[in-house]
Scaffold this active site. Sequence first.
Site, PDB file in Angstrom:
ATOM      1  N   CYS A 121      38.038  39.998  38.689  1.00  0.00           N
ATOM      2  CA  CYS A 121      38.616  38.858  37.970  1.00  0.00           C
ATOM      3  C   CYS A 121      38.834  37.754  39.008  1.00  0.00           C
ATOM      4  O   CYS A 121      38.229  37.795  40.079  1.00  0.00           O
ATOM      5  CB  CYS A 121      39.880  39.244  37.209  1.00  0.00           C
ATOM      6  SG  CYS A 121      41.246  39.774  38.241  1.00  0.00           S
TER       7      CYS A 121
HETATM    8  C1  RB5 Z   1      41.900  34.053  34.681  1.00  0.00           C
HETATM    9  O1  RB5 Z   1      42.238  32.701  34.702  1.00  0.00           O
HETATM   10  C2  RB5 Z   1      42.668  34.808  35.769  1.00  0.00           C
HETATM   11  O2  RB5 Z   1      44.018  34.901  35.406  1.00  0.00           O
HETATM   12  C3  RB5 Z   1      42.087  36.171  35.972  1.00  0.00           C
HETATM   13  O3  RB5 Z   1      40.766  36.049  36.336  1.00  0.00           O
HETATM   14  C4  RB5 Z   1      42.728  37.040  37.036  1.00  0.00           C
HETATM   15  O4  RB5 Z   1      42.828  36.367  38.245  1.00  0.00           O
HETATM   16  C5  RB5 Z   1      43.964  37.717  36.657  1.00  0.00           C
HETATM   17  O5  RB5 Z   1      44.537  38.497  37.413  1.00  0.00           O
END
Ligand code: RB5
Length: 156
Positions: free
Chosen positions: A65
């Site tokens: 993420c």
């Molecule tokens: C998405 O904006 C972001 O919150 C996600 O990719 C991640 O970093 C969450 O932990």
Amino acid sequence: MDIALASDHGGFQLKETLKTFLNDLGHQVGDFGTNSPDPVDYPDFVIPACRAVAEGRCERGIVICGTGIGACITANKVKGIRAALCLDAYSTQQSRIDNNANVLCLGGRVMGVELAKEIVRIWLETEFSGAERHRRRLAKIQAIEASSTYPTTERC
Ligand code: RB5
């Protein structure tokens, strides 16, 4: 090795880069999405990838993420998953030697591509030590999981 790969939009670009990298290394990649940079919710992609690992359909998983944090929190909710957020080479190595991590979490917005590739390479090449003290610690985690009731099989 069969590897489950998943990301949200924050990890999408890195996922695409790593897919090519893993294929070039000779691995078989199961891509669980996402398939575009459009905003999505990381659990919708991370959980299916982790279930593939927990159920033995893939040997390892890599979930990405923006920071790696949300992906890691999510991955560790799946029974049988030992997910490690690794942003440096030493932690990466130890996540295999000590923790027998079966899912690697990366942050697409917080690391360069070459570092990510190096971390993936180290993580895939490093074996669990199998040391008794580490098995004992992992067994204690497994015992907590066994006493929980969260589901493992239904689709997200
Ligand atoms: C998405 O904006 C972001 O919150 C996600 O990719 C991640 O970093 C969450 O932990």
